[in-house]
Design an enzyme around this catalytic site. Sequence first.
Site, PDB file in Angstrom:
ATOM      1  N   THR A  97      10.694 -11.234  -2.718  1.00 43.23           N
ATOM      2  CA  THR A  97       9.674 -10.479  -1.997  1.00 43.23           C
ATOM      3  C   THR A  97      10.334  -9.509  -1.019  1.00 43.23           C
ATOM      4  O   THR A  97      11.564  -9.385  -0.995  1.00 43.23           O
ATOM      5  CB  THR A  97       8.662 -11.442  -1.325  1.00 43.23           C
ATOM      6  OG1 THR A  97       7.586 -10.681  -0.801  1.00 43.23           O
ATOM      7  CG2 THR A  97       9.286 -12.271  -0.217  1.00 43.23           C
TER       8      THR A  97
ATOM      9  N   LYS B 236      13.028  -6.465  -3.163  1.00 46.42           N
ATOM     10  CA  LYS B 236      12.638  -6.302  -4.568  1.00 46.42           C
ATOM     11  C   LYS B 236      13.433  -5.223  -5.304  1.00 46.42           C
ATOM     12  O   LYS B 236      13.680  -5.355  -6.498  1.00 46.42           O
ATOM     13  CB  LYS B 236      11.148  -5.957  -4.657  1.00 46.42           C
ATOM     14  CG  LYS B 236      10.234  -7.158  -4.466  1.00 46.42           C
ATOM     15  CD  LYS B 236       8.786  -6.771  -4.658  1.00 46.42           C
ATOM     16  CE  LYS B 236       7.878  -7.944  -4.416  1.00 46.42           C
ATOM     17  NZ  LYS B 236       6.461  -7.607  -4.508  1.00 46.42           N
TER      18      LYS B 236
ATOM     19  N   ASP C 172       4.552  -8.965 -11.022  1.00 49.53           N
ATOM     20  CA  ASP C 172       3.473  -8.247 -10.307  1.00 49.53           C
ATOM     21  C   ASP C 172       2.824  -7.253 -11.277  1.00 49.53           C
ATOM     22  O   ASP C 172       1.610  -7.120 -11.349  1.00 49.53           O
ATOM     23  CB  ASP C 172       4.031  -7.431  -9.133  1.00 49.53           C
ATOM     24  CG  ASP C 172       4.388  -8.290  -7.933  1.00 49.53           C
ATOM     25  OD1 ASP C 172       3.872  -9.414  -7.845  1.00 49.53           O
ATOM     26  OD2 ASP C 172       5.185  -7.822  -7.092  1.00 49.53           O
TER      27      ASP C 172
ATOM     28  N   ALA D  18       2.623   3.585  -1.479  1.00 51.18           N
ATOM     29  CA  ALA D  18       3.623   4.059  -2.443  1.00 51.18           C
ATOM     30  C   ALA D  18       4.845   3.150  -2.459  1.00 51.18           C
ATOM     31  O   ALA D  18       5.948   3.582  -2.754  1.00 51.18           O
ATOM     32  CB  ALA D  18       4.040   5.479  -2.092  1.00 51.18           C
TER      33      ALA D  18
ATOM     34  N   ARG E 294       1.040   8.303   2.879  1.00 50.35           N
ATOM     35  CA  ARG E 294       1.331   9.129   4.056  1.00 50.35           C
ATOM     36  C   ARG E 294       2.692   9.814   3.947  1.00 50.35           C
ATOM     37  O   ARG E 294       2.974  10.733   4.681  1.00 50.35           O
ATOM     38  CB  ARG E 294       1.289   8.259   5.311  1.00 50.35           C
ATOM     39  CG  ARG E 294       2.281   7.112   5.270  1.00 50.35           C
ATOM     40  CD  ARG E 294       2.218   6.252   6.505  1.00 50.35           C
ATOM     41  NE  ARG E 294       3.225   5.193   6.430  1.00 50.35           N
ATOM     42  CZ  ARG E 294       3.427   4.293   7.359  1.00 50.35           C
ATOM     43  NH1 ARG E 294       2.691   4.299   8.443  1.00 50.35           N
ATOM     44  NH2 ARG E 294       4.362   3.381   7.232  1.00 50.35           N
TER      45      ARG E 294
ATOM     46  N   TYR F 201      -3.699 -10.673   0.203  1.00 51.40           N
ATOM     47  CA  TYR F 201      -4.414 -11.928  -0.094  1.00 51.40           C
ATOM     48  C   TYR F 201      -4.567 -12.829   1.124  1.00 51.40           C
ATOM     49  O   TYR F 201      -5.257 -13.838   1.070  1.00 51.40           O
ATOM     50  CB  TYR F 201      -3.717 -12.692  -1.226  1.00 51.40           C
ATOM     51  CG  TYR F 201      -2.278 -13.056  -0.918  1.00 51.40           C
ATOM     52  CD1 TYR F 201      -1.235 -12.250  -1.360  1.00 51.40           C
ATOM     53  CD2 TYR F 201      -1.971 -14.189  -0.170  1.00 51.40           C
ATOM     54  CE1 TYR F 201       0.078 -12.557  -1.070  1.00 51.40           C
ATOM     55  CE2 TYR F 201      -0.662 -14.509   0.129  1.00 51.40           C
ATOM     56  CZ  TYR F 201       0.360 -13.699  -0.318  1.00 51.40           C
ATOM     57  OH  TYR F 201       1.662 -14.017  -0.017  1.00 51.40           O
TER      58      TYR F 201
ATOM     59  N   GLY G 229      -6.720 -10.101  -3.245  1.00 51.53           N
ATOM     60  CA  GLY G 229      -5.410 -10.217  -3.898  1.00 51.53           C
ATOM     61  C   GLY G 229      -5.044 -11.609  -4.386  1.00 51.53           C
ATOM     62  O   GLY G 229      -4.010 -11.776  -5.036  1.00 51.53           O
TER      63      GLY G 229
HETATM   64  P1  NAP Z   1       6.055  -2.076   0.564  1.00 51.58           P
HETATM   65  O1  NAP Z   1       6.978  -1.868  -0.589  1.00 51.58           O
HETATM   66  O2  NAP Z   1       6.611  -2.254   1.918  1.00 51.58           O
HETATM   67  O3  NAP Z   1       5.038  -0.816   0.584  1.00 51.58           O
HETATM   68  C1  NAP Z   1       4.027  -0.687   1.542  1.00 51.58           C
HETATM   69  C2  NAP Z   1       3.361   0.650   1.401  1.00 51.58           C
HETATM   70  O4  NAP Z   1       2.332   0.689   2.385  1.00 51.58           O
HETATM   71  C3  NAP Z   1       4.292   1.846   1.679  1.00 51.58           C
HETATM   72  O5  NAP Z   1       3.955   2.906   0.849  1.00 51.58           O
HETATM   73  C4  NAP Z   1       3.973   2.176   3.138  1.00 51.58           C
HETATM   74  O6  NAP Z   1       4.152   3.534   3.443  1.00 51.58           O
HETATM   75  C5  NAP Z   1       2.486   1.882   3.165  1.00 51.58           C
HETATM   76  N1  NAP Z   1       2.023   1.681   4.537  1.00 51.58           N
HETATM   77  C6  NAP Z   1       2.468   0.772   5.426  1.00 51.58           C
HETATM   78  N2  NAP Z   1       1.799   0.934   6.596  1.00 51.58           N
HETATM   79  C7  NAP Z   1       0.947   1.951   6.425  1.00 51.58           C
HETATM   80  C8  NAP Z   1       0.006   2.604   7.268  1.00 51.58           C
HETATM   81  N3  NAP Z   1      -0.173   2.209   8.524  1.00 51.58           N
HETATM   82  N4  NAP Z   1      -0.703   3.634   6.746  1.00 51.58           N
HETATM   83  C9  NAP Z   1      -0.519   4.042   5.487  1.00 51.58           C
HETATM   84  N5  NAP Z   1       0.370   3.482   4.636  1.00 51.58           N
HETATM   85  C10 NAP Z   1       1.090   2.445   5.110  1.00 51.58           C
HETATM   86  O7  NAP Z   1       5.116  -3.343   0.301  1.00 51.58           O
HETATM   87  P2  NAP Z   1       4.599  -3.859  -1.116  1.00 51.58           P
HETATM   88  O8  NAP Z   1       5.553  -4.867  -1.646  1.00 51.58           O
HETATM   89  O9  NAP Z   1       4.232  -2.696  -1.942  1.00 51.58           O
HETATM   90  O10 NAP Z   1       3.305  -4.678  -0.684  1.00 51.58           O
HETATM   91  C11 NAP Z   1       2.143  -4.024  -0.227  1.00 51.58           C
HETATM   92  C12 NAP Z   1       1.037  -5.041  -0.045  1.00 51.58           C
HETATM   93  O11 NAP Z   1       0.676  -5.614  -1.302  1.00 51.58           O
HETATM   94  C13 NAP Z   1       1.437  -6.202   0.850  1.00 51.58           C
HETATM   95  O12 NAP Z   1       0.397  -6.491   1.734  1.00 51.58           O
HETATM   96  C14 NAP Z   1       1.629  -7.360  -0.092  1.00 51.58           C
HETATM   97  O13 NAP Z   1       1.296  -8.596   0.495  1.00 51.58           O
HETATM   98  C15 NAP Z   1       0.639  -7.017  -1.180  1.00 51.58           C
HETATM   99  N6  NAP Z   1       1.064  -7.652  -2.440  1.00 51.58           N
HETATM  100  C16 NAP Z   1       0.237  -8.566  -2.969  1.00 51.58           C
HETATM  101  C17 NAP Z   1       0.589  -9.194  -4.127  1.00 51.58           C
HETATM  102  C18 NAP Z   1      -0.327 -10.221  -4.703  1.00 51.58           C
HETATM  103  O14 NAP Z   1       0.110 -11.010  -5.529  1.00 51.58           O
HETATM  104  N7  NAP Z   1      -1.594 -10.211  -4.337  1.00 51.58           N
HETATM  105  C19 NAP Z   1       1.797  -8.894  -4.771  1.00 51.58           C
HETATM  106  C20 NAP Z   1       2.617  -7.910  -4.211  1.00 51.58           C
HETATM  107  C21 NAP Z   1       2.245  -7.293  -3.023  1.00 51.58           C
HETATM  108  P3  NAP Z   1       5.589   4.128   3.867  1.00 51.58           P
HETATM  109  O15 NAP Z   1       6.415   4.100   2.611  1.00 51.58           O
HETATM  110  O16 NAP Z   1       5.268   5.470   4.350  1.00 51.58           O
HETATM  111  O17 NAP Z   1       6.116   3.200   4.926  1.00 51.58           O
END
Ligand code: NAP
Length: 498
Positions: free
Chosen positions: A291, A295, A331, A356, A379, A443, A464
Site C-alpha cells: 500500500t 506501490k 486493485d 490521479a 489538481r 472505505y 469502497g
Molecule cells: P495516491 O496514489 O496517494 O493518490 C491520491 C490522489 O488524490 C492524488 O492524485 C492526489 O493529488 C489526490 N489528492 C489528494 N488530496 C487531494 C485534495 N485535497 N484535492 C484534490 N486531490 C487530492 O493514493 P491512492 O493509492 O490512489 O488512493 C486513493 C484513495 O483510494 C485512498 O483513500 C485509498 O484508501 C483508496 N483506495 C481504496 C481501495 C479499496 O480497496 N477500496 C484500494 C486502493 C485505494 P496529487 O497527486 O496532486 O497529490
Amino acid sequence: MSSVRALNQLMLLASEVGDLIELRFDCVESTELGQCLKESRRLMDSLDHPVIITFRPAEQGGKRALAHETRLQFWLFDKPNGAAFCDIEFDLVTGLASSTFAKGCLDWQTVICSHHDFVGVPVDLEQIYERMAGTPARILKVAVHADDVTDCIPVFKLLERARREGREMIAIAMGAAGIATRILGPSRGSFLTYGALETDGATAPGQLTAKELRELYRVDRITEQTLITGIVGLPVGHSVSPHVHNAAFAAAGVNGVYIPFEVRDAKSFFGRIVHPQTREIDWNLRGLSITAPHKATVMDDLDWVEPAAQEIGAVNTVVVVGDALHGYNTDATSVLKPVIERFGSLRDSRCAIIGAGGAASAALWSLRREGACVTVFARNFQKTNSLAEKFGARYENLEAARFDAFDLVINATPLGTCGQRENETPAISDQLRGARFAYDLVYNPTETRFLREARDAGCETLGGLPMLVQQAAEQFKLWTGADAPIEVMRVAAERALQ
Ligand code: NAP
C-alpha cells in the site's frame, strides 16, 4: 494497575486472555504498594496462573523513579512469594549474582534477566546477550526499539542463536515497526510474547492486546511452517487488511498469518527481509499486500510484473514463487466488479475519475478495458495530463468541475478518509447533480461525505468496502491457490470498521 482495587480487576481480566500474568509493581502508587503486595499473594493463589513480577525503574521503561536501594529492598525483602518469575534488570542481576546475601532470597530458576533499549538496537546486542548468559538467571530477555522493520532482523537472529545454544529467551522489537517480532517470536523460540489488556493499557510501545494476539493473529497456532503474508506501507496501523486476511485463513483452514509491516525504506526491506535470494532471515514468506507509499517503487525489486500492473505503473500484491518475486495489481481487477454488478456493462458509458494517483490509474486502466469514455479530474496538471494521455482519456481541472454529464463519478482521492480529512469531499452535491452513479473508493468510514453529497444530489452510491474485499479475495487466491471465503472477509472488514 495503580491501586489494590485495580489490581483485583486487572488480574481477573488478564487471567481470561493470558497464559501468564505480568504484575508491574512499578505502576502501583507508592502509598498502595504494601497493600498491593499482600493482595497479590492472595490473588496468585486463587487464580492459578503463573505470574511474572516486575519492578522497573523509569530509566529502563518503568512507570516511576526507583532508587537502587528501593529496588534491592523490593527483590530481597518485599516481593510477594509465589510468583513463577521475577523480571529483574541486567544491572541489578549482576549485583545480586555476586552478593552472598542474595543467595537465600532469590531463586535463580525464577529470574528473567532483562535488558531494554528504548532508543534503538544496540550495536553490541550479541555481546549484551553473552554477558547476560553469564549470569545465573534462567531466562534472558532483550527488548529493543525498532525504528524500521529491518531492526527486527537482529532480534530474530538472537532468538535463533539462543535456541541453538539451548537458552530460554524472550526477544522483542518494540514500536510499530517491530510488531512482527511480537507475533512471530514464540514460533521462533521466544519464551513468551507480551499482550496488553486494552489498546491504551500497553506497557511498551507497539504492544498489541492479548486479545488481538490470540484472536486476530492466532499466535498460539503459528509455527515455522505457517505461511507468512502481510501488508507493507507507511503507516499501516489503520489497515483493516489484517482483520480480513486473518479471518480468511482461519475460515479456510489455511495455516497462515497476515502481519502489518510498517516500512519506510522499501528497498532495504525487500533486499534484507523479503527477496529469497538476498534476505537475512529464514522464514516461510508467501506474499505481501503493498500500500501507499510503496506501490510504484517496489516494482524495481520484483523479478516479474504482470502486464496490467506494468501498464498501470503500480503493484499492490507480491507473491513469492520459488526464488523469485512476482507482482500483480488486484486493485485494477477488482475496482469495477462491484459497479458492474449494480450498473451492468460500462461500454460507452461516460465516466469521471477524481484523482490521479495509484487507485485512479487502476480505475482508468479498468474503465478503458471495459470500453468506457473517461475524463480524469485532478489538481496537478502535469501528472494528470500524462496519465490521461497514456490511457486515451480526457483531462479537466478539478476546480469548479461539474459532473452532470457523467454516468459514473469515482472518487480516487483520500478526501473523506477517517481522521483529519473525514469532513472533506472532492465534490459537493451541486457539482454532482445530474450524475447517475457516485462511487467512493474510500472505505473508512463506510459512509463518507462524498457519498452523502452524492445522495443529496440524487445519485445512486457505492462505497469502497466491496472493492477492498474483492481485491483481498484475489490476493488470497494468488497466495494459496484456493478460492477465498469472501463472505467471511466482508463480515470481518465490516466488523473491523465499526
Ligand atoms: P495516491 O496514489 O496517494 O493518490 C491520491 C490522489 O488524490 C492524488 O492524485 C492526489 O493529488 C489526490 N489528492 C489528494 N488530496 C487531494 C485534495 N485535497 N484535492 C484534490 N486531490 C487530492 O493514493 P491512492 O493509492 O490512489 O488512493 C486513493 C484513495 O483510494 C485512498 O483513500 C485509498 O484508501 C483508496 N483506495 C481504496 C481501495 C479499496 O480497496 N477500496 C484500494 C486502493 C485505494 P496529487 O497527486 O496532486 O497529490
